[in-house]
Scaffold this motif. Sequence first.
Motif, PDB file in Angstrom:
ATOM      1  N   LYS A   1      46.978  39.847  29.386  1.00 30.47           N
ATOM      2  CA  LYS A   1      46.673  40.360  30.825  1.00 30.47           C
ATOM      3  C   LYS A   1      45.381  41.394  30.620  1.00 30.47           C
ATOM      4  CE  LYS A   1      47.492  41.374  35.242  1.00 30.47           C
ATOM      5  NZ  LYS A   1      47.024  40.398  36.224  1.00 30.47           N
ATOM      6  N   LYS A   2      44.406  41.230  31.394  1.00 24.69           N
ATOM      7  CA  LYS A   2      43.298  42.199  31.332  1.00 24.69           C
ATOM      8  C   LYS A   2      43.140  43.050  32.657  1.00 24.69           C
ATOM      9  CE  LYS A   2      40.005  39.895  28.461  1.00 24.69           C
ATOM     10  NZ  LYS A   2      38.842  39.609  28.120  1.00 24.69           N
ATOM     11  N   LEU A   3      43.085  44.412  32.368  1.00 24.67           N
ATOM     12  CA  LEU A   3      43.047  45.498  33.747  1.00 24.67           C
ATOM     13  C   LEU A   3      41.818  46.045  33.761  1.00 24.67           C
ATOM     14  CD1 LEU A   3      46.185  47.147  32.219  1.00 24.67           C
ATOM     15  CD2 LEU A   3      46.278  45.603  34.033  1.00 24.67           C
ATOM     16  N   ARG A   4      41.474  46.393  35.206  1.00 21.39           N
ATOM     17  CA  ARG A   4      40.247  47.271  35.358  1.00 21.39           C
ATOM     18  C   ARG A   4      40.787  48.708  34.945  1.00 21.39           C
ATOM     19  NH1 ARG A   4      39.805  46.039  41.554  1.00 21.39           N
ATOM     20  NH2 ARG A   4      42.034  45.855  40.969  1.00 21.39           N
ATOM     21  N   VAL A   5      39.663  49.466  34.983  1.00 19.37           N
ATOM     22  CA  VAL A   5      39.959  50.817  34.685  1.00 19.37           C
ATOM     23  C   VAL A   5      40.999  51.696  35.590  1.00 19.37           C
ATOM     24  CG1 VAL A   5      39.175  53.242  34.145  1.00 19.37           C
ATOM     25  CG2 VAL A   5      37.780  51.316  33.210  1.00 19.37           C
ATOM     26  N   GLY A   6      40.836  51.199  36.852  1.00 20.10           N
ATOM     27  CA  GLY A   6      41.650  51.840  37.736  1.00 20.10           C
ATOM     28  C   GLY A   6      43.047  51.419  37.768  1.00 20.10           C
ATOM     29  N   GLU A   7      43.457  50.062  37.503  1.00 20.03           N
ATOM     30  CA  GLU A   7      44.688  49.769  37.146  1.00 20.03           C
ATOM     31  C   GLU A   7      45.378  50.316  36.228  1.00 20.03           C
ATOM     32  OE1 GLU A   7      44.110  44.937  38.815  1.00 20.03           O
ATOM     33  OE2 GLU A   7      43.491  45.619  37.023  1.00 20.03           O
ATOM     34  N   LEU A   8      44.607  50.464  35.048  1.00 21.15           N
ATOM     35  CA  LEU A   8      45.101  51.154  33.886  1.00 21.15           C
ATOM     36  C   LEU A   8      45.698  52.547  34.037  1.00 21.15           C
ATOM     37  CD1 LEU A   8      45.992  50.321  31.082  1.00 21.15           C
ATOM     38  CD2 LEU A   8      43.500  51.196  30.332  1.00 21.15           C
ATOM     39  N   ALA A   9      44.683  53.426  34.873  1.00 21.70           N
ATOM     40  CA  ALA A   9      44.965  54.683  35.189  1.00 21.70           C
ATOM     41  C   ALA A   9      46.254  54.723  36.013  1.00 21.70           C
ATOM     42  CB  ALA A   9      43.821  55.183  35.860  1.00 21.70           C
ATOM     43  N   LYS A  10      46.321  53.770  37.022  1.00 16.74           N
ATOM     44  CA  LYS A  10      47.793  53.899  37.884  1.00 16.74           C
ATOM     45  C   LYS A  10      48.762  53.343  37.075  1.00 16.74           C
ATOM     46  CE  LYS A  10      45.471  52.753  42.158  1.00 16.74           C
ATOM     47  NZ  LYS A  10      45.384  51.811  43.330  1.00 16.74           N
ATOM     48  N   LEU A  11      48.646  52.587  36.231  1.00 20.75           N
ATOM     49  CA  LEU A  11      49.747  52.311  35.162  1.00 20.75           C
ATOM     50  C   LEU A  11      50.436  53.464  34.425  1.00 20.75           C
ATOM     51  CD1 LEU A  11      51.623  49.962  34.177  1.00 20.75           C
ATOM     52  CD2 LEU A  11      50.068  49.474  32.661  1.00 20.75           C
ATOM     53  N   TYR A  12      49.646  53.972  33.871  1.00 24.15           N
ATOM     54  CA  TYR A  12      49.838  55.229  33.050  1.00 24.15           C
ATOM     55  C   TYR A  12      49.887  56.532  33.841  1.00 24.15           C
ATOM     56  CZ  TYR A  12      49.576  52.277  28.704  1.00 24.15           C
ATOM     57  OH  TYR A  12      50.142  51.183  27.893  1.00 24.15           O
ATOM     58  N   GLY A  13      49.579  56.546  34.811  1.00 24.29           N
ATOM     59  CA  GLY A  13      49.646  57.746  35.557  1.00 24.29           C
ATOM     60  C   GLY A  13      48.646  58.798  35.031  1.00 24.29           C
ATOM     61  N   ILE A  14      47.342  58.403  34.702  1.00 17.47           N
ATOM     62  CA  ILE A  14      46.416  59.318  34.272  1.00 17.47           C
ATOM     63  C   ILE A  14      45.014  59.242  35.152  1.00 17.47           C
ATOM     64  CG2 ILE A  14      47.096  59.623  32.012  1.00 17.47           C
ATOM     65  CD1 ILE A  14      45.258  57.598  31.050  1.00 17.47           C
ATOM     66  N   ASN A  15      44.082  59.891  35.098  1.00 18.25           N
ATOM     67  CA  ASN A  15      42.871  59.660  35.978  1.00 18.25           C
ATOM     68  C   ASN A  15      41.757  58.769  35.165  1.00 18.25           C
ATOM     69  OD1 ASN A  15      41.370  61.443  34.184  1.00 18.25           O
ATOM     70  ND2 ASN A  15      42.044  63.134  35.371  1.00 18.25           N
ATOM     71  N   ARG A  16      41.043  58.207  35.761  1.00 16.18           N
ATOM     72  CA  ARG A  16      40.189  57.070  35.407  1.00 16.18           C
ATOM     73  C   ARG A  16      39.363  57.818  34.286  1.00 16.18           C
ATOM     74  NH1 ARG A  16      36.575  54.623  38.952  1.00 16.18           N
ATOM     75  NH2 ARG A  16      36.449  56.622  39.957  1.00 16.18           N
ATOM     76  N   GLN A  17      38.886  59.223  34.603  1.00 15.76           N
ATOM     77  CA  GLN A  17      38.200  59.768  33.700  1.00 15.76           C
ATOM     78  C   GLN A  17      38.682  59.998  32.207  1.00 15.76           C
ATOM     79  OE1 GLN A  17      35.771  59.353  35.270  1.00 15.76           O
ATOM     80  NE2 GLN A  17      35.137  61.075  36.421  1.00 15.76           N
TER      81      GLN A  17
END
Length: 79
Positions: free
Chosen positions: A2-18
């Motif tokens: 599975k590949k994720l966008r930066v925003g999806e990854l941020a939500k999954l890990y509970g961190i901000n996109r920056q």
Amino acid sequence: MKKLRVGELAKLYGINRQSIYKRINKGELSKSADGLIDFSEALRVLGEPSEKTSQWSGGRSRHQQWRNCLFHQKAQVPF
């Protein structure tokens, strides 16, 4: 995998996109040519996402999908 966008990854890990972009710029985390991040790459750098930090808007069912994805990824790695 599975590949994720930066925003999806941020939500999954509970961190901000920056935070994710900082890791990409430092060379710790890599994106593919299509701009997506492979989930196995995120696991390598960020570790396993915890249930507490996951902020999916879809609720537990979406988090469960990621946990299933993680389970299948671990099953492919020889120990």
